[in-house]
Design a protein around this motif. Structure first.
Motif, short mmCIF file in Angstrom:
data_model
loop_
_atom_site.label_atom_id
_atom_site.label_comp_id
_atom_site.label_asym_id
_atom_site.label_seq_id
_atom_site.Cartn_x
_atom_site.Cartn_y
_atom_site.Cartn_z
N LYS A 176 47.33 34.28 23.72
CA LYS A 176 47.19 34.81 22.36
C LYS A 176 47.68 33.78 21.33
O LYS A 176 47.09 33.65 20.24
CB LYS A 176 47.97 36.10 22.21
N VAL A 177 48.73 33.07 21.67
CA VAL A 177 49.28 32.06 20.75
C VAL A 177 48.28 30.92 20.57
O VAL A 177 48.03 30.46 19.44
CB VAL A 177 50.62 31.53 21.29
N LEU A 178 47.70 30.47 21.67
CA LEU A 178 46.70 29.40 21.58
C LEU A 178 45.47 29.85 20.79
O LEU A 178 44.92 29.09 19.98
CB LEU A 178 46.29 28.95 22.98
N GLN A 179 45.05 31.07 21.01
CA GLN A 179 43.90 31.61 20.27
C GLN A 179 44.21 31.73 18.78
O GLN A 179 43.33 31.49 17.94
CB GLN A 179 43.51 32.96 20.86
N ALA A 180 45.45 32.08 18.45
CA ALA A 180 45.84 32.17 17.04
C ALA A 180 45.80 30.80 16.38
O ALA A 180 45.39 30.66 15.22
CB ALA A 180 47.23 32.78 16.93
N ALA A 181 46.23 29.77 17.12
CA ALA A 181 46.19 28.41 16.58
C ALA A 181 44.75 27.99 16.30
O ALA A 181 44.45 27.40 15.25
CB ALA A 181 46.84 27.45 17.56
N GLU A 182 43.86 28.30 17.22
CA GLU A 182 42.45 27.94 17.04
C GLU A 182 41.84 28.70 15.88
O GLU A 182 41.07 28.14 15.08
CB GLU A 182 41.69 28.21 18.34
N ALA A 183 42.18 29.99 15.76
CA ALA A 183 41.64 30.80 14.67
C ALA A 183 42.11 30.31 13.31
O ALA A 183 41.40 30.45 12.30
CB ALA A 183 42.03 32.26 14.87
N ALA A 184 43.29 29.71 13.27
CA ALA A 184 43.84 29.21 12.00
C ALA A 184 43.28 27.84 11.62
O ALA A 184 43.55 27.34 10.52
CB ALA A 184 45.36 29.14 12.08
#
Length: 328
Positions: A176-184
């Motif tokens: 989830k943290v990695l996905q949040a970084a990509e989404a940002a």
């Protein structure tokens, strides 16, 4: 994005030759975002990483059960991984261990590194010469860090995702943290590879027990999408492994439960269907097992040969005539 990447390499090469430290260019150019984290309940520790660089998991993520985890990135000095773990195993806390290694590193201003130990203590370093946007945020049980990001919102987004997903298993929380970084916005250059490792809270006797999760996507157009798929597969096979252990112990009901859990995740997987059918047959529930076997054989007749071989291995306990009728 490729032209921008080559421009960055050219500029950095010029800078290094002027700095009198040409050795830095021997290190891998793996700008990226990552997290080191600990589950406060289970004590498990993890590293998650994504980068526009081939096979990033092979050089950035390091971990040892009962000791800690390390992420070493930017112009990567891989020695921070094994040497950092060794120092923490000797009793140094993350700040002490990281400080020792930074003091020995002439290229420290080009490094980005994070350490975490079994108590959830963290230490991180972002060198002044890391390519912007570069930053880290560390707290109890986690440190998130990134460099060469599209914008400055990536690291705060990673921290937010970690704190908001505390109820998830650690590997899923890290994802989830990695996905949040990509989404940002993610890596300025795009994405190419990703990895997650998870190690346990206690030291292990055997090296093959070291990592509870060890997943790498070395080259992919959407590495986080593929990493999420692989994590789901890994969880399904955890159920399968527990089912196999139950079969070894002649606990057929437990095996059926575990295989059933695996099939819920991947209902079209022939392997999972097959061992469920075997467990049913071994429990005397051939009426339920037979249609599953037949559907599998229709898809791939090699499973008939597998079935023929199982009785001699002690894995299928049905009468000989019943076996012959099944595989005819």
């Amino acid at each position: 994005m490729k032209s921008l990447s080559f421009l960055a390499i050219f500029c950095c090469t010029t800078l290094f030759s002027q700095s009198g430290n040409p050795g830095i260019m021997k290190d891998a150019f793996a700008h990226t975002y990552s997290i080191v984290a600990r589950d406060a309940v289970t004590g498990e520790m993890a590293v998650g990483v994504q980068s526009h660089w081939f096979s990033v998991g092979s050089i950035i993520s390091w971990g040892k059960s009962g000791v800690g985890v390390v992420a070493t990135q930017s112009f990567v000095n891989p020695a921070y991984g094994p040497q950092g773990l060794e120092l923490m195993q000797q009793g140094k806390n993350p700040s002490e261990a990281l400080g020792i290694l930074l003091a020995q590193d002439e290229g420290k201003e080009y490094r980005q590194v994070a350490f975490l130990d079994t108590s959830g203590n963290t230490a991180a370093h972002t060198g002044e010469n890391c390519v912007e946007a570069a930053d880290h945020i560390s707290g109890e049980n986690y440190s998130v860090q990134a460099n060469m990001m599209l914008n400055a919102t990536i690291v705060p987004a990673m921290q937010k995702a970690f704190l908001e997903n505390a109820k998830l298993p650690l590997a899923e929380r890290v994802l989830k943290v990695l996905q949040a970084a990509e989404a940002a916005g993610g890596d300025l250059r795009g994405s190419q590879s990703a990895a997650i490792i998870v190690v346990g809270p206690e030291e292990v006797e055997n090296p093959w027990e070291e990592k509870k999760i060890d997943l790498r996507v070395d080259d992919h157009q959407q590495p986080l999408v593929e990493l999420e798929r692989l994590l789901k597969v890994a969880r399904a096979y955890e159920f399968m492994n527990r089912g196999d252990l139950a079969m070894e112990e002649n606990n057929v009901n437990k095996a059926l439960e575990e295989y059933g859990n695996a099939m819920k995740l991947f209902p079209d997987n022939l392997e999972m269907q097959y061992w469920t059918a075997v467990a049913l047959a071994n429990s005397g529930r051939m009426d339920e097992a037979k249609p599953i076997f037949e559907a599998i054989f229709k898809e791939d007749e090699n499973w008939k040969e597998m079935t023929r071989r199982l009785p001699s291995a002690g894995l299928l306990n049905i009468p000989q005539q019943q076996l012959l009728n099944l595989i005819k």
